[in-house]
Design an enzyme around this catalytic site. Structure first.
Site, PDB file in Angstrom:
ATOM      1  N   HIS A 238       0.289  -0.869   0.272  1.00  0.00           N
ATOM      2  CA  HIS A 238       0.385  -0.548  -0.331  1.00  0.00           C
ATOM      3  C   HIS A 238       1.062   1.176  -0.136  1.00  0.00           C
ATOM      4  O   HIS A 238       2.091   0.992   1.009  1.00  0.00           O
ATOM      5  CB  HIS A 238      -0.797   0.720   1.282  1.00  0.00           C
ATOM      6  CG  HIS A 238      -1.991  -1.271   1.299  1.00  0.00           C
ATOM      7  ND1 HIS A 238      -2.638  -2.163   2.316  1.00  0.00           N
ATOM      8  CD2 HIS A 238      -2.247  -1.640   0.215  1.00  0.00           C
ATOM      9  CE1 HIS A 238      -3.167  -3.158   2.121  1.00  0.00           C
ATOM     10  NE2 HIS A 238      -3.020  -2.550   0.403  1.00  0.00           N
ATOM     11  N   GLU A 241       0.909   3.885   2.770  1.00  0.00           N
ATOM     12  CA  GLU A 241       1.768   3.646   4.348  1.00  0.00           C
ATOM     13  C   GLU A 241       3.447   3.771   4.233  1.00  0.00           C
ATOM     14  O   GLU A 241       4.022   2.711   4.598  1.00  0.00           O
ATOM     15  CB  GLU A 241       0.983   1.855   4.549  1.00  0.00           C
ATOM     16  CG  GLU A 241       0.086   1.956   4.787  1.00  0.00           C
ATOM     17  CD  GLU A 241      -0.613   0.636   4.448  1.00  0.00           C
ATOM     18  OE1 GLU A 241      -0.045  -0.272   4.544  1.00  0.00           O
ATOM     19  OE2 GLU A 241      -2.199   0.264   4.622  1.00  0.00           O
ATOM     20  N   HIS A 334       3.206  -3.332   7.221  1.00  0.00           N
ATOM     21  CA  HIS A 334       1.927  -2.349   7.186  1.00  0.00           C
ATOM     22  C   HIS A 334       1.767  -0.792   7.527  1.00  0.00           C
ATOM     23  O   HIS A 334       2.132  -0.634   8.296  1.00  0.00           O
ATOM     24  CB  HIS A 334       0.526  -3.061   6.129  1.00  0.00           C
ATOM     25  CG  HIS A 334       0.209  -3.613   5.791  1.00  0.00           C
ATOM     26  ND1 HIS A 334      -0.889  -3.851   4.368  1.00  0.00           N
ATOM     27  CD2 HIS A 334       0.841  -4.977   5.075  1.00  0.00           C
ATOM     28  CE1 HIS A 334      -0.384  -4.541   3.731  1.00  0.00           C
ATOM     29  NE2 HIS A 334      -0.471  -5.622   4.371  1.00  0.00           N
ATOM     30  N   GLU A 404       1.544  -4.197  11.380  1.00  0.00           N
ATOM     31  CA  GLU A 404       0.664  -3.171  10.891  1.00  0.00           C
ATOM     32  C   GLU A 404       1.853  -2.350  12.145  1.00  0.00           C
ATOM     33  O   GLU A 404       2.041  -2.456  13.373  1.00  0.00           O
ATOM     34  CB  GLU A 404      -0.518  -2.919  11.268  1.00  0.00           C
ATOM     35  CG  GLU A 404      -1.517  -4.332  10.664  1.00  0.00           C
ATOM     36  CD  GLU A 404      -1.899  -3.817   9.412  1.00  0.00           C
ATOM     37  OE1 GLU A 404      -1.376  -2.288   9.325  1.00  0.00           O
ATOM     38  OE2 GLU A 404      -2.326  -4.061   9.066  1.00  0.00           O
TER      39      GLU A 404
END
Length: 494
Positions: A238, A241, A334, A404
């Site tokens: 992504h 990010e 991420h 994350e």
């Protein structure tokens, strides 16, 4: 006023009769101040990873801003990166980004925009830093085409210099050029270059290289190399990010570094790293998608060599690794836009001993802002096509995770109320590598201690009169996607 002072696509009627060479430029700004008394800000985003579509001056010092959606989509507006020039010292400027998509944001939990001032960097040696006040994120009255409303991020900034150029961003920018410059620098280092190999994994739709790094001790003989276990790490599927790239860079720095721990990892493992899975999206300022208009982290079940070449090639690489050796860990890095801390999503199988918790809990013990409570190991049906779940299912890898990293910062411990910064990104990376060593240490003392803790907490969970201590065990909540929103793409929420 409602005066358009910037548009990255439409031609400018302010400068259409002007020759850029008269101003010593290749491309003129959309707006050029008419006199020294003209205090209109000069916006720009026609640079790598920039994504401001339009700026509209509504009052003397207030601007409504519209972001570009990801290419070939109607949404995914969250990342922003643009610059303003012609500033005035100590004057308040109000910015309203009016086409945000998410129903909530960490901006309502203390998060601030990032800014970089050319003058501040030149005179004070201060680079990217958090700034802004009167920050609010709310639903506005602009209806979307299909359903629901847009959201507005509004904030005020008081610039510190006259006639400065200031960049504003959602997170620390890390471009495709930054990655290539970093990889060239370690290739040119006479010591580091011997500890890794760089090769193009494939080319993207736009013809950009997607690189793969192999890190190991290349001096080992062939038989010893065959016995080495495998580790794979990927990031930046992504584009918005960006914190994932900083952590990845520090992981690479550690693995090719001079420490005893790094040497142990190189001696015992073959580590393959794909540092940027979506170069096209990064280059073009996308937040989530590739130039095919799809989220590549929803393409792992049956990736197309033509439409999803980086996922197709990475999955093929992982399959070959699994065939050649024991692949003990795969992690995809991420950013997360709604939670604080760093945490992991994993996959809970039928093993009642919950061995998939070992690595995250070791990481918790090593990193001051890792939250096991925010971690989740449930498998939702709509996540079957993500890297974590698909690779876990198809290749039967126990330790298959998404790491994350919040766009904001921690909500507990000594760093509570602070934003994540470069030093914290380095700590995330170093403790990640230390946790791999702890998990694979022949002594297994730390692993056994974690197993005992897991067993005790499973027993506690079965007793309704006892509650888990904070940050001891993951919650039973579903995996909350880092970009969960009411955005509509391909007829369904993403």
């Amino acid at each position: 006023m409602n005066k358009v002072v910037y548009d990255c696509v439409d031609p400018s009627y302010y400068t259409k009769s002007l020759n850029p060479k008269d101003y010593g430029m290749d491309v003129l700004p959309f707006y050029i101040p008419g006199s020294k008394d003209d205090t209109t800000l000069v916006f720009e985003s026609r640079f790598e990873s920039g994504n401001l579509r339009r700026a509209i001056q509504i009052y003397e010092n207030e601007y409504n801003l519209i972001l570009k959606p990801d290419y070939f989509t109607r949404g995914h507006t969250q990342w922003y990166y643009f610059s303003v020039a012609n500033t005035r010292k100590d004057k308040e400027y109000r910015f309203n980004i009016i086409n945000m998509m998410k129903p909530d944001s960490l901006y309502n939990c203390g998060m601030k925009p990032l800014i970089y001032s050319d003058a501040h960097a030149r005179y004070k040696k201060i680079g990217w830093h958090r700034d802004g006040y009167d920050i609010c994120y709310y639903q506005n009255n602009m209806k979307r085409r299909n359903a629901g409303y847009y959201y507005t991020l509004t904030f005020t900034i008081k610039f510190k210099h006259d006639h400065d150029t200031v960049y504003l961003a959602h997170c620390f920018p890390y471009t495709y050029s930054d990655l290539n410059q970093y990889l060239r620098s370690i290739e040119e280092d006479p010591i580091k270059k011997n500890k890794f190999r760089r090769r193009p994994l494939c080319q993207t739709i736009a013809g950009n290289n997607c690189d793969c790094l192999v890190i190991t001790n290349f001096q080992n003989d062939i038989d010893a190399s065959k016995e080495k276990k495998g580790i794979a790490i990927t990031a930046r599927v992504h584009p918005g990010e960006t914190q994932a790239s900083f952590v990845m860079e520090h992981i690479i720095d550690f693995l090719i570094g001079p420490s005893v721990e790094a040497k142990l990892l190189r001696d015992n493992f073959i580590i393959k790293i794909v540092p940027m899975l979506n170069p096209d999206g990064v280059l073009n300022g996308n937040y989530r998608c590739a130039l095919s208009g799809v989220d590549l982290n929803r393409s792992w079940i049956d990736p197309s060599k033509k439409l999803h070449p980086t996922i197709f090639s990475t999955k093929l690489m992982l399959k070959k690794m699994k065939e050649e050796r024991d692949l003990i860990l795969y992690c995809d890095i991420h950013g997360h836009s709604r939670k604080k801390n760093i945490f992991m999503y994993g996959c809970q199988g039928k093993d009642t001993k919950r061995k998939e918790l070992i690595f995250p809990m070791l990481y918790r013990n090593n990193c001051d802002f890792f939250s096991i409570k925010d971690s989740s190991f449930n498998i939702q049906k709509d996540k079957e096509s993500t890297a974590r779940v698909n690779i876990w299912r198809e290749l039967n890898i126990l330790n298959c995770y998404t790491l994350e990293i919040s766009f904001c910062g921690p909500d507990f411990g000594k760093f509570e109320y602070l934003h994540f910064n470069y030093d914290m990104f380095r700590e995330m990376a170093v403790t990640f590598c230390h946790s791999i060593l702890d998990m694979t240490d022949p002594d297994q003392a730390k692993v056994n201690k974690i197993m005992e803790e897991i067993e005790q907490n499973i027993l506690k969970a079965s007793d309704p009169n006892k509650k888990d201590d904070a940050n001891k065990m993951p919650s039973n909540q579903d995996d909350q996607d880092s970009d969960f929103s009411n955005e509509e793409e391909n007829g369904k929420d993403n």
